[in-house]
Scaffold this motif. Structure first.
Motif, PDB file in Angstrom:
ATOM      1  N   LYS A 139      46.268  52.442  49.058  1.00 38.92           N
ATOM      2  CA  LYS A 139      45.857  51.643  49.109  1.00 38.92           C
ATOM      3  C   LYS A 139      44.327  51.378  47.530  1.00 38.92           C
ATOM      4  O   LYS A 139      43.247  51.910  47.372  1.00 38.92           O
ATOM      5  CB  LYS A 139      45.446  52.045  50.127  1.00 38.92           C
ATOM      6  CG  LYS A 139      46.474  52.064  51.580  1.00 38.92           C
ATOM      7  CD  LYS A 139      45.322  53.040  52.988  1.00 38.92           C
ATOM      8  CE  LYS A 139      45.989  52.605  53.378  1.00 38.92           C
ATOM      9  NZ  LYS A 139      45.496  53.479  54.932  1.00 38.92           N
ATOM     10  N   PRO A 140      45.176  49.804  47.210  1.00 39.98           N
ATOM     11  CA  PRO A 140      43.793  49.505  46.003  1.00 39.98           C
ATOM     12  C   PRO A 140      42.337  49.589  46.595  1.00 39.98           C
ATOM     13  O   PRO A 140      42.408  48.804  47.645  1.00 39.98           O
ATOM     14  CB  PRO A 140      44.752  48.419  45.624  1.00 39.98           C
ATOM     15  CG  PRO A 140      46.080  48.931  45.623  1.00 39.98           C
ATOM     16  CD  PRO A 140      45.933  49.589  46.481  1.00 39.98           C
ATOM     17  N   LEU A 141      41.892  50.056  46.201  1.00 36.61           N
ATOM     18  CA  LEU A 141      40.348  49.328  46.553  1.00 36.61           C
ATOM     19  C   LEU A 141      39.451  48.213  45.597  1.00 36.61           C
ATOM     20  O   LEU A 141      40.044  48.220  44.973  1.00 36.61           O
ATOM     21  CB  LEU A 141      39.262  51.165  46.489  1.00 36.61           C
ATOM     22  CG  LEU A 141      37.598  50.882  46.253  1.00 36.61           C
ATOM     23  CD1 LEU A 141      37.941  50.685  47.813  1.00 36.61           C
ATOM     24  CD2 LEU A 141      37.350  52.239  44.987  1.00 36.61           C
ATOM     25  N   ARG A 167      43.938  52.445  36.754  1.00 38.98           N
ATOM     26  CA  ARG A 167      44.599  50.182  36.947  1.00 38.98           C
ATOM     27  C   ARG A 167      43.593  49.805  37.460  1.00 38.98           C
ATOM     28  O   ARG A 167      43.494  50.443  38.724  1.00 38.98           O
ATOM     29  CB  ARG A 167      45.809  49.787  36.635  1.00 38.98           C
ATOM     30  CG  ARG A 167      46.782  50.361  37.501  1.00 38.98           C
ATOM     31  CD  ARG A 167      48.408  49.714  37.718  1.00 38.98           C
ATOM     32  NE  ARG A 167      48.275  49.269  36.374  1.00 38.98           N
ATOM     33  CZ  ARG A 167      47.943  47.519  37.762  1.00 38.98           C
ATOM     34  NH1 ARG A 167      48.822  47.441  38.359  1.00 38.98           N
ATOM     35  NH2 ARG A 167      48.397  46.634  36.977  1.00 38.98           N
ATOM     36  N   ILE A 168      43.341  48.502  37.254  1.00 34.85           N
ATOM     37  CA  ILE A 168      43.155  47.108  37.741  1.00 34.85           C
ATOM     38  C   ILE A 168      43.474  46.327  37.748  1.00 34.85           C
ATOM     39  O   ILE A 168      44.656  46.183  36.891  1.00 34.85           O
ATOM     40  CB  ILE A 168      41.590  46.899  36.997  1.00 34.85           C
ATOM     41  CG1 ILE A 168      40.134  48.146  36.492  1.00 34.85           C
ATOM     42  CG2 ILE A 168      40.632  46.144  37.881  1.00 34.85           C
ATOM     43  CD1 ILE A 168      39.358  48.188  37.286  1.00 34.85           C
ATOM     44  N   TYR A 174      39.758  41.604  42.447  1.00 31.71           N
ATOM     45  CA  TYR A 174      39.889  43.049  41.249  1.00 31.71           C
ATOM     46  C   TYR A 174      40.166  44.636  42.194  1.00 31.71           C
ATOM     47  O   TYR A 174      38.636  44.345  42.962  1.00 31.71           O
ATOM     48  CB  TYR A 174      38.662  43.328  40.187  1.00 31.71           C
ATOM     49  CG  TYR A 174      39.407  41.825  39.333  1.00 31.71           C
ATOM     50  CD1 TYR A 174      40.327  42.299  38.798  1.00 31.71           C
ATOM     51  CD2 TYR A 174      38.066  41.190  39.035  1.00 31.71           C
ATOM     52  CE1 TYR A 174      40.126  41.285  37.739  1.00 31.71           C
ATOM     53  CE2 TYR A 174      38.165  40.122  38.629  1.00 31.71           C
ATOM     54  CZ  TYR A 174      40.085  39.584  37.514  1.00 31.71           C
ATOM     55  OH  TYR A 174      39.188  38.840  36.778  1.00 31.71           O
ATOM     56  N   ARG A 175      41.130  45.289  42.483  1.00 36.22           N
ATOM     57  CA  ARG A 175      41.328  46.454  42.984  1.00 36.22           C
ATOM     58  C   ARG A 175      41.697  46.817  42.231  1.00 36.22           C
ATOM     59  O   ARG A 175      41.718  47.473  40.824  1.00 36.22           O
ATOM     60  CB  ARG A 175      41.933  46.161  44.317  1.00 36.22           C
ATOM     61  CG  ARG A 175      42.293  44.889  44.333  1.00 36.22           C
ATOM     62  CD  ARG A 175      42.685  44.577  46.262  1.00 36.22           C
ATOM     63  NE  ARG A 175      42.531  43.362  46.978  1.00 36.22           N
ATOM     64  CZ  ARG A 175      42.114  43.765  48.022  1.00 36.22           C
ATOM     65  NH1 ARG A 175      41.362  45.005  48.064  1.00 36.22           N
ATOM     66  NH2 ARG A 175      41.413  42.987  48.815  1.00 36.22           N
ATOM     67  N   LEU A 176      41.429  48.266  42.356  1.00 36.06           N
ATOM     68  CA  LEU A 176      41.439  50.012  41.474  1.00 36.06           C
ATOM     69  C   LEU A 176      42.118  50.696  41.665  1.00 36.06           C
ATOM     70  O   LEU A 176      42.566  50.749  43.431  1.00 36.06           O
ATOM     71  CB  LEU A 176      40.594  50.636  41.712  1.00 36.06           C
ATOM     72  CG  LEU A 176      40.032  52.266  40.732  1.00 36.06           C
ATOM     73  CD1 LEU A 176      40.806  51.878  39.026  1.00 36.06           C
ATOM     74  CD2 LEU A 176      39.292  52.980  40.791  1.00 36.06           C
ATOM     75  N   SER A 177      43.508  50.988  41.414  1.00 33.56           N
ATOM     76  CA  SER A 177      44.691  52.100  42.045  1.00 33.56           C
ATOM     77  C   SER A 177      44.887  52.543  40.785  1.00 33.56           C
ATOM     78  O   SER A 177      44.656  52.834  40.269  1.00 33.56           O
ATOM     79  CB  SER A 177      46.139  50.936  42.568  1.00 33.56           C
ATOM     80  OG  SER A 177      46.297  50.569  40.917  1.00 33.56           O
ATOM     81  N   THR A 207      35.939  57.551  42.802  1.00 38.74           N
ATOM     82  CA  THR A 207      36.974  58.855  43.695  1.00 38.74           C
ATOM     83  C   THR A 207      37.879  58.142  44.233  1.00 38.74           C
ATOM     84  O   THR A 207      37.887  56.704  44.976  1.00 38.74           O
ATOM     85  CB  THR A 207      35.980  60.076  44.688  1.00 38.74           C
ATOM     86  OG1 THR A 207      35.180  60.238  43.560  1.00 38.74           O
ATOM     87  CG2 THR A 207      36.654  60.536  45.019  1.00 38.74           C
ATOM     88  N   MET A 208      39.443  58.359  44.368  1.00 35.95           N
ATOM     89  CA  MET A 208      40.152  58.149  44.363  1.00 35.95           C
ATOM     90  C   MET A 208      41.172  60.085  45.287  1.00 35.95           C
ATOM     91  O   MET A 208      41.595  60.577  45.226  1.00 35.95           O
ATOM     92  CB  MET A 208      41.247  57.328  43.666  1.00 35.95           C
ATOM     93  CG  MET A 208      41.036  56.220  43.150  1.00 35.95           C
ATOM     94  SD  MET A 208      40.479  54.767  43.951  1.00 35.95           S
ATOM     95  CE  MET A 208      42.523  54.414  44.546  1.00 35.95           C
ATOM     96  N   LEU A 209      40.958  58.846  46.899  1.00 29.52           N
ATOM     97  CA  LEU A 209      41.781  60.571  47.396  1.00 29.52           C
ATOM     98  C   LEU A 209      43.137  60.103  47.529  1.00 29.52           C
ATOM     99  O   LEU A 209      43.537  59.169  47.683  1.00 29.52           O
ATOM    100  CB  LEU A 209      40.431  60.966  49.110  1.00 29.52           C
ATOM    101  CG  LEU A 209      39.011  60.291  48.813  1.00 29.52           C
ATOM    102  CD1 LEU A 209      38.694  60.470  50.293  1.00 29.52           C
ATOM    103  CD2 LEU A 209      38.572  61.782  47.980  1.00 29.52           C
TER     104      LEU A 209
END
Length: 304
Positions: A139-141, A167-168, A174-177, A207-209
């Motif tokens: 779920k990209p942030l 990656r962006i 823009y989202r982070l995954s 943090t990416m859970l």
């Protein structure tokens, strides 16, 4: 008898007419248009194009010819209160001043004037900080910031921290995954504009859970119904949720009573006949990580 004479003015006019008509000076020394003619200077350019708001900027030029003095004029562009005092440029606000330079005539050269040139007096932006919360694998942030100044676009860069595959997205918003749970180190940059310099945030760990893993695949219970041992095998889920998984294996009766429950690290388990009772049974396997259990997958088999 009285003798008439031509007035002096008429004689002078005739003489000038002869000079113009013949292209000779009164002294007969060549073309009159060449006498005292000045030539154009090399193009004059304002070479100073950027400074810091609040700090007096020394203006400079390139080009021009001869020894003539250079002077400057400034008018407001996006900045206000622009003023050139000698070669010093000041303003009352950040932005651009439009500056024109003039190099005076000297010797054989005419005066020269530059094209109007924007000179940017830039200010520093407010501190920029990343304010994004916690994300989750799959779920990209959405990335957010606070601070900064002006209208420059905000972009992001990410490198692996304790997680990896960070990656962006290629376009805004823009989202982070990431492909593995952990931290991604993210830096934001807000571009400069007509009033402000570009600025970057300090690197921030986002943090990416882990996500709940997917279901296991190809669950099979091998062996004859009366065999002393049965082999239960399965394949890992297509998605592990970004984290290493273990498996929960259960064997239940037709009424769903639990006969056996085990935590298994691999994808194979050998079941002893003595550990279960006869009848129609069901093997159930669930992938598990820190986010929870995946969907259960079951396979029926008979024990005699």
């Amino acid at each position: 008898m009285t003798r008439r004479t031509r007035p002096l003015a008429v004689a002078t006019a005739v003489t000038l007419a002869l000079v113009v008509g013949t292209g000779l000076s009164a002294g007969g020394a060549g073309p009159a248009s060449a006498a005292g003619r000045k030539v154009a200077q090399e193009p004059l350019v304002v070479s100073t194009t950027e400074g810091t708001f609040g700090v007096v900027l020394a203006l400079e030029t390139t080009g021009g010819s001869g020894d003539g003095e250079v002077s400057f004029e400034a008018v407001d562009g996006t900045a206000s209160g622009c003023q050139a005092i000698g070669n010093a440029l000041i303003s009352m606000s950040a932005g651009s001043c439009i500056v024109t330079a003039t190099k005076a005539a000297s010797g054989e050269y005419d005066a020269a004037t530059s094209s109007p040139t924007p000179v940017h007096l830039l200010d520093d932006q407010e501190s920029l900080a990343i304010t994004s919360g916690v994300g989750r694998i799959g779920k990209p942030l959405l990335l957010t910031v606070s601070g900064g100044s002006g209208d420059g676009e905000v972009t992001f860069e990410a490198v692996d921290g304790t997680g990896y595959g960070c990656r962006i997205s290629a376009t805004a918003p823009y989202r982070l995954s990431a492909t593995r749970a952990g931290t991604c180190t993210v830096t934001a940059t807000k571009a400069g504009d007509d009033s402000y310099r570009a600025t970057s945030s300090a690197p921030s760990d986002v943090t990416m859970l882990a996500a709940v893993p997917g279901p296991v695949r190809r669950l099979v219970v091998a062996g004859a119904a009366g065999a002393a041992r049965r082999t239960i095998t399965w394949s890992a889920p297509l998605s592990d949720g970004g984290q290493r998984v273990t498996y929960r294996l259960e064997v239940r009766t037709a009424s769903k009573a639990l006969l056996l429950g085990r935590t298994v690290r691999g994808t194979r388990y050998v079941l002893d006949r003595a550990a279960v009772k006869s009848g129609r049974l069901t093997a159930v396997v669930l992938a598990h990580n820190s986010a929870g259990f995946g969907r259960p997958v079951s396979a029926s088999f008979r024990v005699s």
